[in-house]
Every structure is written in structure tokens, then in C-alpha cells.
Design an enzyme around this catalytic site. Structure first.
Site: not given
Ligand code: SRM
Ligand code: SF4
Length: 518
Positions: A443, A69
């Protein structure tokens, strides 16, 4: 750190324990060693967790093929940088691809651990970094995708976003001051009138507002999504001039670092601290760090436009120049696409490429005289400027193809579903459909017109992939979050359900019906 942050080791969760044992950033110095060891011989905590401090993610779904990333401040990169990213994924053949993310960023797939030293060298040479982009760090900082191009913007966010990233990451080298936060932290700055970064879903966001005629930002704090709880950011009742933004970011992140709750990871995001303290105490602590009191918020902010998606051709504020937003279906790119995008940006534009939180891409600075030829480029047949009204606004998280949290497959299903619906329906306006594979909400289903969150559901005694349906998300002016309206629809039964929603709530008509009435 305070008592809250340094409670006894016994009460620390496993993440706090491994961070206390060894700072995540220290893996930066061990990349050569990991490369020669290979992923199977690595210490598991280094491999599965600490590598995320340099932006490298072990993927249990594809062991040995890591995800990387990046950090792309304000979602901007150059053609040279895009070429380097393309070279990296090209090496991995069918395993290699890239995704534009919901934070205006790029993730690379297929990465092998033995290649990391070479990859980091190549990235360094073109000014790219992936530092501190995962785990308990500050995520990619978002800003207006058309900053500096938009004739109606109030503030060009580019430089501020870069300054904040430089401060938090020590210019991409890694900054141990900010590598042990209680949890992830999201920052956004918007300088346009349409809130193109979803300010309200960030832990910290800056929203344009005038105070006695002077331009600055109202601050909102505590927005976040998690499986347990989703909240829109709340006003801090503070206004800052642009010159104070970097210092305010530092002060707020320091308060979060030193006082944020570290016991239960489900209750560690900034909003939980604000809840515990109350907003007044939180503001007071931040002011203390800052060394001055906040000016109260301006009574109104300047977000008075509906949100734009930037797909299409638009005049820039620079006479004779245009920016063109290309639709990238669910953000997925392959090496060939990336080389071609880099070429188009160099040949027709200024060599600059921008990304949007809708997982699309903008090529700016295309002169009027070159526009027609640009629009005839074969790549635009796939990455078009005029996609169908459902395709246009489709967003999808990674889902089961690569993410081990996923409860369902998302990207392919999202595309297939939308294509089927577009073949049956006539739409009169875009409908923003967001897919997310699990309740983590990457998403952003809560900002969508129709949000689909992966779940497991039962039908005829069998467990199936399904979705919970969210509706009512509003973006841009008066943004607010949508809520869950229906639970547990099996994915196989989803198309007719979506069709009904589109007809009942979004003015869609069946193609056959429309033929009869005309
Ligand atoms: Fe996310 C965890 C992908 C935006 C909330 N997110 C993950 C992980 C790292 C989990 C993992 O280890 O597999 C995902 C990686 C999957 C992969 O192989 O791609 C993942 N998050 C993504 C991405 C790639 C989704 C996408 O397809 O666009 C986005 C990457 C953003 C970036 O460039 O940094 C992404 N994640 C978000 C957003 C949206 C935003 O930021 O506007 C959110 C919700 C907003 C927020 O964070 O408040 C988000 N991701 C989470 C969470 C829940 C956080 C929490 O407080 O519980 C997790 C799980 C965690 O952190 O424990 C998570
Ligand atoms: Fe993975 Fe769930 Fe985030 Fe989708 S929403 S990238 S399935 S952690």
C-alpha cells in the site's frame, strides 16, 4: 547464467530450488489437469507457488478460493474486458469481488480451480492475460493514466508499455526467457509532467527529459520496498530516445536475470545487485547487452508538476471530450459495479476504462453533450467525483481479509477511520493516507503524507493490531520517500492520533472549533 546466478543447489533458497526443478510457466499446460484434480489433490508447490506464473494465487486465508491477478498494461481495459472480469467474479456470489491495485491493475477473488480452463478461454477471447503477474516475474507495467488524453503530456506512454509487456510475456502467451528472475521486478514509464506512476519506487523507470531538444527519458533504477529495506530509485546517468526503451528494458532485465543475487530472498531485488557491483559496472553490463553505450542523462527531467489524482471531470486534448475520474473507495469492486462501469464506459465514452495507482478509475472520451447525464448516473453516488478530502486520497492494500502476510485488517478499517475523521474535521486540502497491512508495503505508506503500516503491538499485557506511522512522503515533483515517525500505535487508539496529526501538520480544524470562530 553466471556463477552468481547458478551457485550450487545447496546454497539456493527454497524458491530457487523449486524454480530449478520445474519452471513456473510450465503450469500453463497443466491447467485442465489441475481443474479436474481439484485444489486439495494438487502438488503443493504447483498450487501455492507455480500457479502464480499464470497469475493465480492460492489464498491460505480462504483455501480453495483463489485470487487472480491480471496484467493491464498502462492500466487500460475495455468495457468488454471489464464485463468478462465481472462475469468471472459474479459466479462466486458473496465470495466474488475485485480490487483495483496500486499498480493500475485488477485482482479477482473467489476463483475456483475447476473453472480455470473456462476463465482462461473467456479472457483469451477478449485479449486479457494474467500471465507472469506474480512471484519472480515482472509486474504490471504502469504508465500515465491519462496518456493520449492530457493536453500537457510530453509523451503518450500506451504503446511503449504494451510493447514492453509483449516482449516480456511473448504477447501474453508466456515467455520462458523471463520466468526465472531472482525476484519480482517493477517497471514504470511516465510521459506526463507529474510522475503519476511513482517512478521512484520501481526497479526500472523512464522519466521524461529533453536532450539537445530531443524528447526521451532519463532512466532510474533500483527503487523498491521490502520488509527489510526501502529505497528510492537512483539515476543510471543514461538518457534514451523512446525507440530504445524496449531494448533497454530487455537488457536490464537480462542483466538482473543472469547476475541478480539468488541466495537470500531478502537481498535479491535489483538494488542489491547495484550495491554489490557499483553503478558503473551495472551500467557497463547493461550497455554490453544493449550493444551500445548510453548517452549521459539529460541534466534535468521534466517532472515539474505536483501529482494529480485525476478524480473529477477534466477536459481532454481532443476538443469536446472529457475524462472523468471516479473515486472507488479502497479500490473494491463487486460484479454489479463492474457491469455498470462497463455499461457507462460504452454508453457515454468510447468503451475504454483506465485505472490509477491510487486504486481509482477513469472513464475517458465522454462528449460535452453527454456529461451532465453521465454525472447524474446512480453509480456516481457511490463512486463519486467529489469525495471528502481524506477519502479522496485514501489507498489501502488487501490486508487480513485475504492476505496471509497481513498483521492487521486494512481496507474496512481505513474507510471507517477516514469517515470518522471527516465527520469531526474540516480539511482545506487532500491528505494522502495510505494503509498497508505489513512491512511488505504493497500500500506504499512511504509515498503518503501519512502512511500506516500494520504491526502487532502490546497494550495492558495484550497483543493488539497496531500501526507504525510514516510521514513526509512526497509525490510528483521532487518526489521522495517518507520515514517512520512513530511505532506501535494500537489501531483502537489511532483516531485521536491521526486527528492531531491532521490538525498539526495539514491545517485541519475541528468542526466545533470552526463554528465557534466564525
Ligand atoms: Fe504486493 C506480496 C498484494 C503492490 C511489495 N503483494 C504480495 C502478495 C502477493 C502476498 C501474498 O501472496 O499474499 C499480496 C497479495 C494479497 C492479495 O490477496 O491481494 C500483495 N501488492 C499487492 C497489491 C494487490 C496491493 C493492493 O492492494 O493494491 C498490489 C498488486 C500490484 C499488482 O497489480 O501487481 C501490490 N506490492 C505492491 C507494491 C507497490 C508497487 O508495486 O508500487 C509493493 C512495493 C513496491 C515493490 O515491490 O518494490 C509490493 N508485495 C510486495 C512485497 C515485498 C517485495 C520484496 O522485495 O520484499 C511482497 C512479498 C514478496 O514479494 O515476497 C508482496
Ligand atoms: Fe499483504 Fe502485506 Fe502486501 Fe498488504 S502489504 S497486501 S498485508 S503482503
Amino acid at each position: 547464467m553466471t556463477d552468481t546466478a547458478t551457485s550450487t543447489t545447496a546454497s539456493l533458497n527454497k524458491f530457487e530450488k523449486f524454480k530449478a526443478e520445474k519452471d513456473g510457466l510450465s503450469v500453463k499446460a497443466e491447467i485442465e489437469k489441475f481443474a479436474s484434480l481439484g485444489w486439495e489433490a494438487m502438488d503443493e508447490t504447483d498450487r501455492d507457488h507455480r500457479l502464480k506464473w499464470v497469475g493465480v494465487f492460492f489464498r491460505p486465508v480462504t483455501p480453495g478460493k483463489f485470487m487472480m491477478r491480471m496484467r493491464l498494461p498502462n492500466g487500460i481495459l475495455t468495457s468488454d474486458q471489464m464485463r468478462v472480469l465481472a462475469e468471472v467474479v459474479q459466479r462466486y456470489g458473496d465470495d466474488g469481488c475485485a480490487d483495483i491495485t496500486t499498480r493500475q491493475n485488477i485482482q479477482l477473488r473467489g476463483i475456483r480451480i475447476e473453472d480455470l480452463p473456462d476463465i482462461f478461454n473467456k479472457m483469451h477471447a477478449v485479449g486479457l492475460t494474467s500471465i507472469q503477474s506474480g512471484m519472480d516475474n515482472i509486474r504490471n507495467i504502469t504508465g500515465d493514466p491519462v496518456a493520449g488524453l492530457d493536453g500537457n503530456e510530453l509523451f503518450d506512454t500506451r504503446e511503449l508499455v504494451q510493447q514492453i509487456q509483449d516482449m516480456l510475456t511473448n504477447k501474453g502467451q508466456g515467455n520462458p526467457e523471463f520466468t526465472n528472475l531472482p525476484r519480482k521486478f517493477n517497471i514504470a514509464i511516465t510521459g506526463g509532467r507529474d510522475n503519476s506512476v511513482h517512478a521512484e519506487i520501481n526497479d526500472l523507470a523512464f522519466i521524461p527529459a529533453f536532450k539537445e531538444g530531443e524528447f526521451g527519458f532519463n532512466i532510474v533504477v533500483g527503487g523498491f520496498f521490502s520488509a527489510k529495506r526501502c529505497e528510492a530509485a537512483i539515476p543510471l546517468n543514461a538518457w534514451v530516445p523512446p525507440a530504445d526503451v524496449v531494448a533497454v528494458c530487455r537488457a536490464i532485465v537480462e542483466v538482473f536475470r543472469d547476475h541478480g543475487l539468488r541466495g537470500n530472498r531478502q537481498k535479491a531485488r535489483l538494488m542489491w545487485l547495484i550495491d554489490e557491483w557499483g553503478l558503473d559496472k551495472f551500467r557497463w553490463e547493461v550497455e554490453n547487452r544493449l550493444g551500445k553505450s548510453f548517452i549521459p542523462a539529460a541534466p534535468k527531467d521534466e517532472i515539474d508538476w505536483e501529482k494529480r489524482d485525476h478524480v473529477g471531470v477534466y477536459k481532454q486534448k481532443q476538443p469536446g471530450l472529457n475524462y472523468v475520474g471516479l473515486h472507488i473507495p479502497v479500490g473494491r469492486l463487486y460484479a454489479g459495479d463492474m457491469f455498470e462501469i462497463a455499461r457507462l464506459a460504452s454508453v457515454y465514452g468510447s468503451g475504454e476504462i483506465r485505472l490509477t495507482v491510487e486504486q481509482n478509475l477513469i472513464i475517458p472520451n465522454i462528449p460535452d453533450s453527454r456529461l451532465v447525464t453521465f454525472l447524474a448516473e446512480p453509480l456516481l453516488e457511490r463512486f463519486g467525483i467529489n469525495p471528502g478530502l481524506l477519502t479522496r486520497s485514501l489507498v489501502s492494500c488487501t490486508g487480513a481479509q485475504f492476505c496471509n502476510f497481513a498483521l492487521i485488517e486494512t481496507k474496512n478499517r481505513a474507510l471507517a477511520t477516514i469517515q470518522a475523521l471527516e465527520s469531526e474535521l474540516i480539511l482545506t486540502r487532500p491528505v494522502r493516507i495510505h494503509w498497508t497491512g505489513c512491512p511488505n508495503s504493497c500500500g506504499q505508506p512511504q509515498v503518503a503524507d501519512i502512511g500506516l503500516m500494520g504491526t502487532k503491538t502490546r497494550k495492558n499485557g495484550k497483543t493488539l493490531e497496531g500501526v507504525d506511522i510514516y510521514m513526509g512522503g512526497k509525490v510528483g515533483k521532487d518526489a521522495h520517500l517518507g520515514t517512520c515517525v512513530t511505532k506501535g500505535i494500537p489501531c483502537e487508539d489511532l483516531p485521536p492520533v491521526l486527528k492531531d496529526l491532521l490538525i498539526q501538520h495539514f491545517g485541519a480544524k475541528l468542526k466545533q472549533e470552526a463554528l465557534v470562530t466564525h
